[in-house]
Design a protein around this motif. Structure first.
Motif, PDB file in Angstrom:
ATOM      1  N   TYR A 385       0.841  -1.192   0.000  1.00 38.45           N
ATOM      2  CA  TYR A 385       0.000   0.000   0.000  1.00 38.45           C
ATOM      3  C   TYR A 385       0.877   1.244   0.000  1.00 38.45           C
ATOM      4  CZ  TYR A 385      -3.734  -3.224   1.058  1.00 38.45           C
ATOM      5  OH  TYR A 385      -4.629  -4.258   0.988  1.00 38.45           O
ATOM      6  N   PHE A 386       0.585   2.145  -0.932  1.00 43.13           N
ATOM      7  CA  PHE A 386       1.275   3.424  -1.010  1.00 43.13           C
ATOM      8  C   PHE A 386       0.227   4.527  -0.912  1.00 43.13           C
ATOM      9  CE2 PHE A 386       3.469   0.168  -3.442  1.00 43.13           C
ATOM     10  CZ  PHE A 386       4.705   0.160  -2.823  1.00 43.13           C
ATOM     11  N   LYS A 387       0.673   5.732  -0.988  1.00 39.17           N
ATOM     12  CA  LYS A 387      -0.268   6.832  -0.762  1.00 39.17           C
ATOM     13  C   LYS A 387      -1.471   6.764  -1.708  1.00 39.17           C
ATOM     14  CE  LYS A 387      -0.536  11.841  -0.273  1.00 39.17           C
ATOM     15  NZ  LYS A 387      -1.640  11.692   0.658  1.00 39.17           N
ATOM     16  N   ASP A 388      -1.189   6.658  -2.999  1.00 39.70           N
ATOM     17  CA  ASP A 388      -2.285   6.603  -3.960  1.00 39.70           C
ATOM     18  C   ASP A 388      -2.291   5.314  -4.763  1.00 39.70           C
ATOM     19  OD1 ASP A 388      -3.382   9.183  -3.424  1.00 39.70           O
ATOM     20  OD2 ASP A 388      -1.624  10.049  -4.415  1.00 39.70           O
ATOM     21  N   ASP A 389      -1.500   4.374  -4.336  1.00 40.80           N
ATOM     22  CA  ASP A 389      -1.377   3.147  -5.112  1.00 40.80           C
ATOM     23  C   ASP A 389      -1.496   1.920  -4.218  1.00 40.80           C
ATOM     24  OD1 ASP A 389      -0.253   4.063  -7.958  1.00 40.80           O
ATOM     25  OD2 ASP A 389       0.641   5.300  -6.371  1.00 40.80           O
ATOM     26  N   GLU A 390      -1.872   0.845  -4.872  1.00 43.59           N
ATOM     27  CA  GLU A 390      -2.022  -0.433  -4.164  1.00 43.59           C
ATOM     28  C   GLU A 390      -1.585  -1.515  -5.147  1.00 43.59           C
ATOM     29  OE1 GLU A 390      -6.021  -0.855  -2.430  1.00 43.59           O
ATOM     30  OE2 GLU A 390      -6.054  -2.849  -3.331  1.00 43.59           O
ATOM     31  N   VAL A 391      -0.738  -2.404  -4.706  1.00 42.54           N
ATOM     32  CA  VAL A 391      -0.289  -3.497  -5.578  1.00 42.54           C
ATOM     33  C   VAL A 391      -0.570  -4.806  -4.858  1.00 42.54           C
ATOM     34  CG1 VAL A 391       1.675  -4.584  -6.733  1.00 42.54           C
ATOM     35  CG2 VAL A 391       1.521  -2.095  -6.635  1.00 42.54           C
ATOM     36  N   GLN A 419      -2.425 -30.167 -12.583  1.00 43.99           N
ATOM     37  CA  GLN A 419      -1.637 -29.225 -11.781  1.00 43.99           C
ATOM     38  C   GLN A 419      -1.697 -27.849 -12.419  1.00 43.99           C
ATOM     39  OE1 GLN A 419       2.244 -31.063 -11.272  1.00 43.99           O
ATOM     40  NE2 GLN A 419       1.533 -31.946  -9.352  1.00 43.99           N
ATOM     41  N   ASN A 420      -1.869 -26.861 -11.580  1.00 47.19           N
ATOM     42  CA  ASN A 420      -2.060 -25.504 -12.089  1.00 47.19           C
ATOM     43  C   ASN A 420      -1.188 -24.531 -11.296  1.00 47.19           C
ATOM     44  OD1 ASN A 420      -3.364 -23.686 -13.802  1.00 47.19           O
ATOM     45  ND2 ASN A 420      -4.766 -23.068 -12.177  1.00 47.19           N
ATOM     46  N   SER A 421      -0.242 -23.918 -11.974  1.00 52.61           N
ATOM     47  CA  SER A 421       0.587 -22.889 -11.344  1.00 52.61           C
ATOM     48  C   SER A 421       0.149 -21.545 -11.905  1.00 52.61           C
ATOM     49  CB  SER A 421       2.062 -23.105 -11.670  1.00 52.61           C
ATOM     50  OG  SER A 421       2.446 -24.397 -11.284  1.00 52.61           O
ATOM     51  N   SER A 422      -0.121 -20.601 -11.032  1.00 52.28           N
ATOM     52  CA  SER A 422      -0.681 -19.344 -11.524  1.00 52.28           C
ATOM     53  C   SER A 422      -0.030 -18.143 -10.851  1.00 52.28           C
ATOM     54  CB  SER A 422      -2.186 -19.310 -11.285  1.00 52.28           C
ATOM     55  OG  SER A 422      -2.468 -19.420  -9.905  1.00 52.28           O
ATOM     56  N   TYR A 423      -0.076 -17.030 -11.543  1.00 51.82           N
ATOM     57  CA  TYR A 423       0.324 -15.778 -10.927  1.00 51.82           C
ATOM     58  C   TYR A 423      -0.740 -14.732 -11.236  1.00 51.82           C
ATOM     59  CZ  TYR A 423       1.390 -13.256 -15.205  1.00 51.82           C
ATOM     60  OH  TYR A 423       1.264 -12.610 -16.401  1.00 51.82           O
ATOM     61  N   SER A 424      -0.767 -13.725 -10.406  1.00 49.29           N
ATOM     62  CA  SER A 424      -1.690 -12.616 -10.640  1.00 49.29           C
ATOM     63  C   SER A 424      -1.075 -11.373 -10.025  1.00 49.29           C
ATOM     64  CB  SER A 424      -3.034 -12.938  -9.970  1.00 49.29           C
ATOM     65  OG  SER A 424      -3.756 -11.764  -9.741  1.00 49.29           O
ATOM     66  N   ILE A 425      -1.072 -10.309 -10.774  1.00 47.63           N
ATOM     67  CA  ILE A 425      -0.592  -9.045 -10.217  1.00 47.63           C
ATOM     68  C   ILE A 425      -1.576  -7.951 -10.599  1.00 47.63           C
ATOM     69  CG2 ILE A 425       0.969  -8.572 -12.180  1.00 47.63           C
ATOM     70  CD1 ILE A 425       2.878  -7.403  -9.910  1.00 47.63           C
ATOM     71  N   ARG A 426      -1.896  -7.108  -9.625  1.00 43.95           N
ATOM     72  CA  ARG A 426      -2.904  -6.071  -9.852  1.00 43.95           C
ATOM     73  C   ARG A 426      -2.420  -4.762  -9.228  1.00 43.95           C
ATOM     74  NH1 ARG A 426      -8.169  -8.086  -7.597  1.00 43.95           N
ATOM     75  NH2 ARG A 426      -7.916  -6.765  -5.792  1.00 43.95           N
ATOM     76  N   TRP A 427      -2.496  -3.736 -10.021  1.00 42.63           N
ATOM     77  CA  TRP A 427      -2.069  -2.420  -9.546  1.00 42.63           C
ATOM     78  C   TRP A 427      -3.269  -1.486  -9.603  1.00 42.63           C
ATOM     79  CZ3 TRP A 427      -1.333   1.752 -13.324  1.00 42.63           C
ATOM     80  CH2 TRP A 427      -0.925   2.969 -12.726  1.00 42.63           C
ATOM     81  N   LYS A 428      -3.476  -0.764  -8.518  1.00 38.12           N
ATOM     82  CA  LYS A 428      -4.590   0.187  -8.478  1.00 38.12           C
ATOM     83  C   LYS A 428      -4.022   1.559  -8.157  1.00 38.12           C
ATOM     84  CE  LYS A 428      -8.801   1.144  -5.905  1.00 38.12           C
ATOM     85  NZ  LYS A 428      -9.557   0.769  -4.726  1.00 38.12           N
TER      86      LYS A 428
END
Lengths: 759, 89
Positions: A385-391, A419-428
């Motif tokens: 968590y940052f001032k105006d951002d969230e990752v 078998q399932n390997s996954s990644y997810s990245i989200r930036w707001k």
């Protein structure tokens, strides 16, 4: 400064350079100061100004919180440096979400009275908000509320939500159906981890156990862009129970008994939160014998008939650990699930009829045909968590080992490990008080491997690679919420066969746009969205016997992707004592893949041959819901919802229209043996005449269920629940029962008793 | 607290079914699309179970009746027949 916008309050206090400098100096010399800041305040009644006792103040980021004292006062250690989101809940008051930054003075939270509890919080749509402010068609329900009258499994409980149904094989295997779509078209996510469990198979059920799950959020249709391809029917998001409140520990145990299948369900959990560290561990086990069908004689204990081999059992171990420091929050979760499901509807009779599948006696010993499933789920989530951002970044791994024993006890007919390997990245990023942007990417690598000794290879050894990226723009203007975005996905499917291999890629670009306006008494929402689903390898390459469904399946390697276009409209009025909701939709699916009988029989197995086909399909319908709460009787709730669904084409397994009515009486009292609520449910399933060529129509039927919840005053908290499902013990066959083919009825009367102990 | 823990542990233990890998088996013949039970073979476990399912069962004499004493639609002549185990009838 306080701003009120859709009931989210922003508190900014750093408004002077002097103060800013002061904080900088403190940061240098006392780093501890920042992450041990105490937020404190009071929860009060907006009308009277009096404090509200025992209100829950819950931090969505850390998944724990605190409870106000008898005067409404509370305090919470601010777990992260930047803005946090607090959910405030209290009995007979509307839920409230507030965003809190650094704070100098006590935070006064005013709650409005609400006789009808309108909103649960939603986290599945990329930000946290109350349901009514969503620009998506999404519903959030607590599992406990869905089980006010206890249901035997999680999918049955979810079927209390309008537009949701259960595609069942007895009472052990259930698959959720959203607006007529199920299987590969419904994406299941547990705390953001995508669950893959060979859901293409009609008998491959929902591989989730009701253990440590707090609530379910259901996004109807392809409107969410953040979950990827496949979700043409929608997304089921399961959210875990929160951790223990700050610096508290909790032990819970529950046991339930059901008469219909002589079932036992036992669960135990331990949670502890200490400063920045949180921990939870759960264990559960269940066992059902063959279930009892209804009887036209209302009371006939001696003439019970049981469905052969419908017994099932399973268990799970689950743990979660969370930690935070400065602006970082991490959670690691692991779960092991085991299911052993008998597969009813199997006979060696030359001319079988329903009596071939029924018996007058039963036992719990393991018999075949049966499934054995081992399922590992692991997830590591990191939030910054940052001032105006969230990752938010997640890594996930699931391993689903499915063995189906058809003809031999010692050798599995089908033995597949997915078998399932996954990644997810989200930036707001928060541009200003009006606009947010959310961007993200997801990917997964999946492999399907058949066991060395498997007798049937229905789906070949193969690899799948998914990659997707999306961007969403969100706006909030007083009463208005808008959201628009686009997503790109690609999937490659490669079979590992040396001869006659398969290697193909599929691409899709989709959008979703929604607008909603929510005032105190009226919510309107319009959402338009598209989705795509590449054909599954079972639909492309299947060529073999699926013993559990008694079918020989033939795929088509020339299939192209399914494409969906949905328009969803919502109109809801919310008065003090009355809520009315109308929610029509239309979902057009091009290249819809379905199974069709060929009229031929496989000479080796003797089973009917089914071919996969593609056609264009249109699903349309909607939900109408009324919740009335008479002013003269605040203890009385009358709820009705009507779920309607139709298709332009004759497609298999389209749910019966349903009218669901619940009368609930709530009690207040301080007796030692306390009754909290009494509920009566009357569900009418309408006749289904819209059937596929090889299907038969389904007759209408009605179910009456009763339930009572309460608690016992003792040193420790003891809750109880008892009731009956299918009170009149009617014999019925639901249109979505896979056993309808064999004319095997659904379960008859079931009396349940449940006890829960909290230490 | 201790009593509660003991009680919960007892509930958990009682709830758990014993796990074994044994099954009742019978020799079976498929005649005109229907399965007929020729002879009860009793319970087999572990390796023996795997072995008898794989190897089948040798019929020494011609059979005219099922294990229940009913007439077979056609006789089963001496030879190897399938063994079915763990079925719920």
């Amino acid at each position: 400064m306080q701003q009120c916008c859709n009931k989210i309050i922003y508190l900014h206090d750093i408004n002077s350079i002097k103060l800013r400098n002061c904080f900088t100096v403190i940061l240098i010399f006392s780093f501890h100061f920042f992450y041990s800041q105490i937020i404190k305040g009071k929860v009060i009644d907006n009308n009277s100004g009096s404090g509200i006792a025992f209100a829950e103040i819950f931090c969505l980021e850390t998944q724990n919180g605190t409870v106000s004292d008898v005067d409404g006062n509370w305090e919470l250690e601010n777990p992260i440096n930047f803005q946090i989101t607090l959910l405030i809940k209290a009995n007979e008051f509307d839920n409230k979400l507030i965003k809190v930054e650094n704070q100098e003075k006590d935070l006064i939270i005013k709650l409005d009275h609400s006789h009808i509890h309108l909103d649960e919080v939603i986290v599945s749509t990329s930000d946290s908000k109350l349901q009514r402010y969503s620009a998506f068609p999404v519903e959030s329900r607590k599992i406990a509320d869905l089980n006010n009258i206890e249901q035997t499994n999680l999918v049955d409980a979810m079927s209390n939500i309008p537009g949701i149904y259960n595609f069942s094989t007895g009472n052990g295997i259930g698959k959720p159906v959203i607006r007529g779509l199920s299987g590969m078209r419904v994406l299941t996510s547990q705390n953001g981890l995508r669950l893959e469990n060979q859901q293409w198979g009609a008998d491959h059920g929902f591989a989730v156990l009701n253990l440590g799950i707090d609530r379910v959020e259901i996004i109807k249709g392809p409107s969410s862009l953040i979950y990827g391809a496949d979700a043409l029917g929608g997304v089921i998001y399961l959210a875990d129970e929160p951790y223990a409140n700050l610096n508290k520990q909790e032990i819970k145990a529950s046991t339930k008994f059901e008469t219909n299948s002589m079932a036992t369900f036992n669960k135990i959990s331990y949670k502890k939160s200490k400063d920045n560290l949180r921990f939870a561990v759960y264990g559960g086990y269940f066992s059902r014998n063959n279930y009892t069908i209804g009887d036209s004689n209302l009371f006939n204990p001696s003439g019970k008939e049981f469905v052969v081999n419908s017994k099932n059992s399973g268990g799970s171990f689950k743990t979660a650990i969370g930690y935070n420091k400065n602006n970082w929050i991490t959670n690691f979760r692991y779960q092991l699930l085991y299911f052993q499901n008998g597969l009813p509807g199997h006979t060696h009779d030359a001319n079988p009829d329903v009596s071939s599948f029924l018996s007058n006696s039963r036992n719990r010993s393991y018999t075949i045909p049966a499934q054995k499933i081992f399922y590992h789920l692991a997830q590591w989530e990191n939030k910054f968590y940052f001032k105006d951002d969230e990752v938010i970044a997640q890594l996930g791994f699931t391993s689903n080992e499915l063995k189906e024993y058809g003809e031999k006890v010692s050798v599995a007919g089908i033995d597949m490990t997915l078998q399932n390997s996954s990644y997810s990245i989200r930036w707001k990023h928060n541009f200003n008080k009006y606009f947010d942007i959310v961007s993200g990417s997801q990917g997964m690598f999946q492999s399907n491997t058949n066991g060395q000794y498997a007798e049937e290879i229905l789906v070949p050894n193969s690899n799948f690679n998914d990659l997707g990226a999306y961007t969403l723009l969100k706006g909030t203007f007083n009463l208005w919420n808008i959201q628009a975005g686009a997503r790109y996905d690609q999937r490659s499917i490669t079979s590992k066969e040396d001869v006659d291999g398969f290697d193909k890629s599929f691409f899709g670009v989709n959008y979703s746009a929604g607008i909603s306006r929510s005032s105190k008494t009226l919510t309107t929402r319009l959402n338009a969205s598209t989705g795509f689903r590449p054909p599954h390898i079972s639909e492309l390459l299947a060529d073999g016997v699926h013993h559990a469904t008694m079918q020989y399946l033939v795929g088509d390697r020339n299939f192209i992707s399914e494409r969906a276009n949905q328009i969803d409209f919502y109109l809801g009025t919310h008065f003090d004592h009355l809520e009315i909701v109308i929610n029509p939709f239309i979902n057009q699916i091009n290249n819809y893949i379905y199974k069709s009988p060929t009229g031929q029989t496989d000479t080796t197995s003797g089973l009917d041959i089914f071919e996969m086909k593609q056609t264009d399909a249109v699903f349309y319908g909607g939900d109408i819901a009324i919740h009335y709460h008479p002013h003269i009787a605040h203890w009385l709730h009358l709820e009705s919802n009507l779920s309607l669904l139709s298709t332009e084409e004759s497609l298999p397994f389209i749910p019966q229209n349903r009218l669901n009515n619940v009368i609930k009486i709530e009690f207040k009292g301080e007796n030692k043996l306390k009754i909290n609520s009494l509920s009566a449910q009357y569900v009418h399933f309408f006749e289904q005449e819209n059937v596929a060529p090889y299907e038969t129509t389904s007759s209408p039927y009605q179910l009456i269920n009763l339930g009572c919840t309460g608690s016992v005053s003792a040193k420790h908290k003891i809750d109880y629940s008892l009731g009956v499902n299918n009170l009149l013990n009617i014999i019925y066959i639901d249109h979505l029962s896979r056993l309808k083919t064999y004319e095997i009825p659904n379960p008859g009367r079931n009396i349940y008793v449940k006890l829960s102990l909290t230490l | 607290m201790k009593k509660v823990a003991i009680f919960l542990a007892a509930v958990a233990v009682i709830s758990l079914n014993a796990c074994n890998n044994c099954a009742e088996c019978h020799a079976a013949a498929d005649i005109a699309g229907a399965e007929y039970e020729l002879e009860e073979l009793g319970e087999y476990c572990d390796d023996q179970l795997e072995s008898i399912e794989a190897s089948g069962y040798d019929i020494a004499d011609t059979l005219y009746l099922t294990a229940d004493g009913d007439s077979l639609p056609s006789p089963v002549y001496p030879g190897n027949v399938e063994v079915h185990c763990g079925e719920d009838h």
